[in-house]
Design a protein around this motif. Structure first.
Motif: not given
Lengths: 868, 166
Positions: A655, A659, A737, A740-741, A744, A810, A814, A818, A867-868, B23, B25-27, B47, B70, B72-73, B113
């Protein structure tokens, strides 16, 4: 002239009145002169040769001109066949023939059988015209014109016919012819009778002569037979005599040989009597070889002359009594004079007027009888010696010590010592005692334990052998002893067979120690060490770790059928595999197998890894199954957890790569040039790296707290941190999870502040406040962050750049997308004001730490947050 | 990623409605941009699984979907089940190994991925084309046996061929 009355067929001749026919014919005048002449000739013939009379007769008939052809046919008396007449056939047995048909003498004439038979049967004359036309026979030339037949008699019986035939047509028979033929036939028949008589007489004489000859021959033969028989009998007799003689001779020889071959002396004596009839001596008539050798030649001599001691020894009297009484006598005389000294067995029987004696020399026999027991003793002695030699050899060669001792008792009859009577060579080595024979045990070893004396004393008295193992401290050895009494109780002797078993005992002790040490290993091991009987699968060994792992005390586990109780501890899904594995071990393989057991106490599931291996006996057969079982529950959980973590790490990494790439694209799109891109992208990557650092340092169950995250970001602000004020609770745990975002977004805010906002102007500053809103207990707590830049001289709205817009994107897009966050982003007159509200972990870091401590005893963390 | 790739791969995507469940955002943003470049209509991106299921309830269901396994779990499988029930073809994207895919969706094509946008577009192109042919077949074989898994296997082979060519 033609006969008028002759019928055409023979069968009809019965009807012909021949005499009448002849009577009707004119008779010629008889020629008596010719007739007399013929008779004279016939008489002459009869006298000279009667057999020629018939032929002479027919010759005369032809010669006299009575007939062209004439003949006599004699018939047999028996009937042959009835072909030609009903009277039966007669065959011609003799014939005479003369005249024209004389040439047919040998062939016969056509009417031979038919017409004569008719004449004989009727016994009357017959006249036939052209007879050949009436008989079915071959014609005889020249044919007869007429045929006249008259019976021809032998005695009173008609036996044939005299016939006369004419060949001339002009000549017929008449009465005169009949008379002449009849007369001549009668004469001829007389001649014929005479001839027969003569023949009979001749035949009788011949028979007589034959009989005489036969008789003479028989007589000669009988004589010859008699002679031969006599000769044979004589020969037989002679042979028999010779054989008998030979038999007698051989019989006599046999008797003599038998007598001679006898080991006994055999003699025959004949009594010698005086005038009064009293016996005065015995005359020896027979003396066999043995007697001759022993007693000398006595044959034909006087007993008294040969053996002057015979009277003194009673022999003479014994013989006399046997002769006179007829009773046999058996004695065993012991004459003491030459050549009769010795011992004898004599039997005397009466034989005629004398005696026969049989005397056996007993001297040698008795000696032999006496020698037998002596020889037996010698044999026994030799055997005993051999036996002793063998015993001695055994005694000397065995490894075991052997000795015979004599027990010594004190005055209270207690065994106190013993003396060595004999010892074998191994004795010294087995005891360490030298030169023992003749000495006592106490002399050799004063300190020997009293129980040895007691034991041997008991055996000496009661005679019951004993076998035992015992240690002697005085000898410092272990012995295996077999003790048994020799001789009687009074002798008090005991034999001891013994062996030093110190090496074996040492080995046993060493083995026992080794086993104990191994056992200690087993007892101390946290793994279960176990052994099962390969036949029954029952446990024969089970270490205490079993109780720890299985949660069941061994006493319970080892009650009943161990195999069944063990299988019942295993969770059902794993039972078949575990049992199958044990079977494979018993079949000879080493097998490692894993299974789960449910502990009966707390119901907990434990994973067990057992390694089973076959244990074999000396023959190589699997007799036990050994095994080591280990509780691998934690190990398996760790492995499972690790695999989850690895998967998670992989997921995060991939992932993150996505990103990174997306960030690069986005940065590229918003960059004014490569230098701009480089700076922006570099700081973004750095922010990502920082947050990865925070995340990777986390232990299990730990969380990044918001203050850590924000301080980490602020610390990256290169000395501008002093113008940042932070206020809020510590240890607010962020969901991993979200970190990270969230990081950022904060990074973008900080970057903007550093470039254009509060941190870019000396008079401005940045306030970051946060709190957790737990007002609604039913829902997850929310973290509220308030980002406020103050004292910023804001540029004109339309002139100054407000950053790339990435920060705002963001925050505004975002985070809500998210994290489900609620955000605001406002450009206040003195700076940016941003609020972020997002759900956080339900527990604070501190609370989580406490919870983690509690969870340490539990297998897994079902709460684990991914985590996602 | 270049425009030519998007154009080449995206022919079948034009005007199609593509549901994006991701889930990150960037992807999600990147995928949405790529689909928009191929003139597809993006449904979402979304998401969460619940959000995706809500979208499927809407009046205009998507023509295809791309699902991050997946979220966020949280598993995306409820969404996959719903799509299967609706007969809407879909792809998985995942950071996990194949083994982690739930059994009943094991035959669904998945992209590991990090995913290249062009690959995603080609894959979507294929499942859309495949569905079109199956739908066509269904028109004259309405009584024939339905074989939902057949398509996915054929699809997998086709993917293998395409990926091998790259």
């Amino acid at each position: 002239m033609t006969p008028t009355v002759l019928p055409d067929v023979v069968a009809g001749l019965d009807e012909i009145p021949i005499t009448d026919a002849l009577a009707t014919r004119p008779r010629r005048r008889p020629d008596y002169e010719a007739e007399a002449q013929a008779l004279a000739e016939l008489v002459e013939a009869l006298a000279v040769s009667p057999a020629t009379v018939p032929q002479r007769l027919v010759d005369l008939l032809v010669g006299m001109g009575v007939a062209g052809s004439a003949g006599i046919s004699l018939l047999t008396s028996g009937e042959i066949s009835g072909e030609t007449s009903g009277e039966g056939a007669r065959s011609v047995r003799g014939r005479a023939i003369a005249g024209t048909w004389a040439t047919h003498r040998g062939d016969g004439v056509p009417f031979d059988e038919g017409l004569p038979a008719l004449v004989v049967t009727r016994n009357t004359p017959l006249l036939v015209s052209r007879p050949q036309a009436r008989v079915p026979a071959a014609p005889v030339e020249p044919p007869l014109q007429e045929l006249l037949l008259v019976p021809f008699h032998a005695g009173d019986e008609p036996v044939g016919t005299l016939w006369a035939g004419t060949h001339d047509l002009g000549r017929g028979f008449d009465g005169e012819d009949l008379r002449l033929l009849t007369r001549l036939a009668r004469f001829a028949s007389a001649a014929c009778v005479m001839t027969g008589a003569l023949d009979e007489a001749r035949a009788a004489r011949t028979e007589l002569e034959r009989r005489v000859a036969d008789g003479a021959r028989a007589l000669a033969e009988a004589h010859e037979t008699l002679r031969e028989t006599e000769a044979r009998h004589r020969t037989d007799l002679e042979r028999e005599v010779a054989e008998r003689t030979a038999e007698l001779r051989s019989s006599r020889d046999l008797v003599q040989a038998t007598l001679d071959r006898s080991a006994d002396m055999i003699q025959v004596f004949e009594a010698v009597r005086d005038a009064s009839g009293g016996i005065v001596d015995f005359y020896c008539r027979l003396n066999n070889r043995t007697a001759e050798c022993r007693l000398g030649e006595m044959h034909g001599q006087s007993l008294l002359a040969c053996d002057p001691g015979a009277v003194r020894d009673g022999i003479f009297e014994a013989f006399r009594q046997v002769v006179e009484t007829g009773r046999p006598s058996v004695t065993e005389p012991r004459p003491a004079h030459e050549p009769f000294n010795g011992r004898f067995h004599r039997s005397v029987v009466k034989l005629g007027d004398g005696v026969a004696t049989t005397t056996r020399e007993m001297t040698t026999w008795n000696e032999a009888q006496e020698a037998i027991p002596q020889a037996g003793d010698a044999v026994a002695r030799v055997r005993l010696e051999e036996s002793e030699a063998k015993y001695r050899h055994l005694f000397n060669s065995i490894d075991e010590g052997f000795c015979i001792v004599e027990l010594i008792f004190d005055d209270r009859q207690r065994p106190v010592d013993y003396r060595f009577l004999s010892v074998n060579p191994a004795f010294d080595q087995q005891t360490g005692l030298g030169d023992a024979t003749g000495r006592t045990m106490r002399e050799l070893l004063p300190g020997l334990e009293a129980n040895w004396f007691e034991t041997f004393g008991r055996i000496a008295l009661n005679g019951v052998a004993e076998r035992f193992e015992r240690r002697s401290g005085a000898l410092d050895r272990w012995y295996e002893v077999y003790a048994f009494r020799v001789g009687t109780a009074e002798q008090r002797q005991v034999a001891l067979l013994f062996k030093d078993i110190q090496p074996r005992k040492s080995a046993e002790a060493a083995l026992r120690e080794s086993e104990e040490r191994l056992s200690q290993f087993g007892e101390a091991s946290s793994d279960v060490l176990w052994m099962r009987d390969a036949a029954t699968y029952q446990w024969v060994y089970l270490t205490p770790a079993f109780e720890t792992i299985y949660g069941l005390d061994r006493a319970t586990a080892l009650s009943g059928d161990h195999m069944v109780s063990w299988v019942e501890l295993i969770v059902p899904d794993d039972r078949a595999g575990a049992v199958e594995s044990l079977h494979r071990v018993r079949a000879g393989g080493s097998v490692t197998f894993e299974y789960r057991v449910r502990r009966p106490g707390d119901g907990g599931i434990r994973w067990i890894r057992d390694t089973g291996f076959p244990m074999r006996d000396a023959a190589g057969a699997v007799c036990w199954i050994g095994g080591v079982g280990r509780d691998i529950t934690e190990e398996r959980e760790t492995a499972e957890h690790m695999s989850v973590l690895v998967a998670e790490l992989q997921h995060r990494t991939r992932n993150l790569m996505g990103v990174v790439r997306a960030t690069a694209d986005k940065t590229l799109r918003n960059s004014s040039g490569l230098a701009d891109f480089r700076e922006r992208y570099g700081t973004r990557l750095a922010a990502l790296a920082r947050v990865q650092g925070l995340l990777s340092r986390l232990a299990e169950g730990e969380r990044v707290s918001f203050d850590e995250l924000i301080r980490s970001e602020v610390a990256a602000l290169d000395g501008e941190a002093s113008r940042v004020s932070l206020s809020g609770p510590k240890a607010v745990a962020l969901r991993s999870s979200t970190v990270q975002i969230f990081a950022m977004a904060l990074h973008e805010l900080a970057t903007n502040a550093l470039k254009y906002g509060a941190l870019a102007q000396p008079q401005a500053h940045l306030e970051i406040r946060w709190h957790v809103d737990a007002a609604e207990p039913e829902r997850a707590p929310w973290l509220h962050v308030d980002w406020r830049e103050r004292g910023v001289r804001m540029p004109a709205r339309d002139g100054l750049p407000q950053g790339s817009g990435s920060g705002r994107e963001l925050i505004e897009r975002a985070l809500p997308y998210q994290l489900g966050a609620r955000t605001t982003f406002v450009m206040e007159p003195d700076g940016v004001h941003c609020t972020i509200a997002l759900p956080v972990s339900e527990q604070t870091i501190r609370e989580r730490a406490k919870a983690a401590l509690r969870r340490n005893s539990e297998p897994a963390d079902p709460d684990a947050d991914r985590g996602g | 990623m270049t425009g030519s790739v998007v154009r080449q791969a995206g022919r079948a995507l034009r005007g199609r409605r593509i549901l994006v469940v991701e889930d990150e955002y960037f992807l999600a943003d990147e995928l949405a941009r790529g689909l928009a470049g191929a003139e597809a209509e993006v449904v979402g991106p979304i998401a969460t699984a619940q959000g995706a299921l809500d979208l499927l309830e809407g009046p205009a269901p998507p023509d295809a979907a791309i699902l991050d396994v997946n979220l966020a779990g949280e598993d995306v499988y409820p969404v996959a089940d719903a799509l299967l029930a609706l007969g809407i073809p879909f792809l998985f994207t995942t950071g996990y190994d194949q083994a982690t895919i739930l059994g009943r969706h094991a035959s669904v094509r998945r992209l590991e991925k990090p995913v290249d946008t062009a690959t995603v577009l080609r894959a979507l192109d294929l499942i859309l084309a495949d569905r079109a042919s199956r739908t066509g077949a269904a028109e004259w074989r309405s009584h024939g046996p339905s074989a939902p898994e057949w398509g996915t296997r054929a699809q997998s082979r086709e993917f293998d061929r395409i990926l091998a060519r790259e």
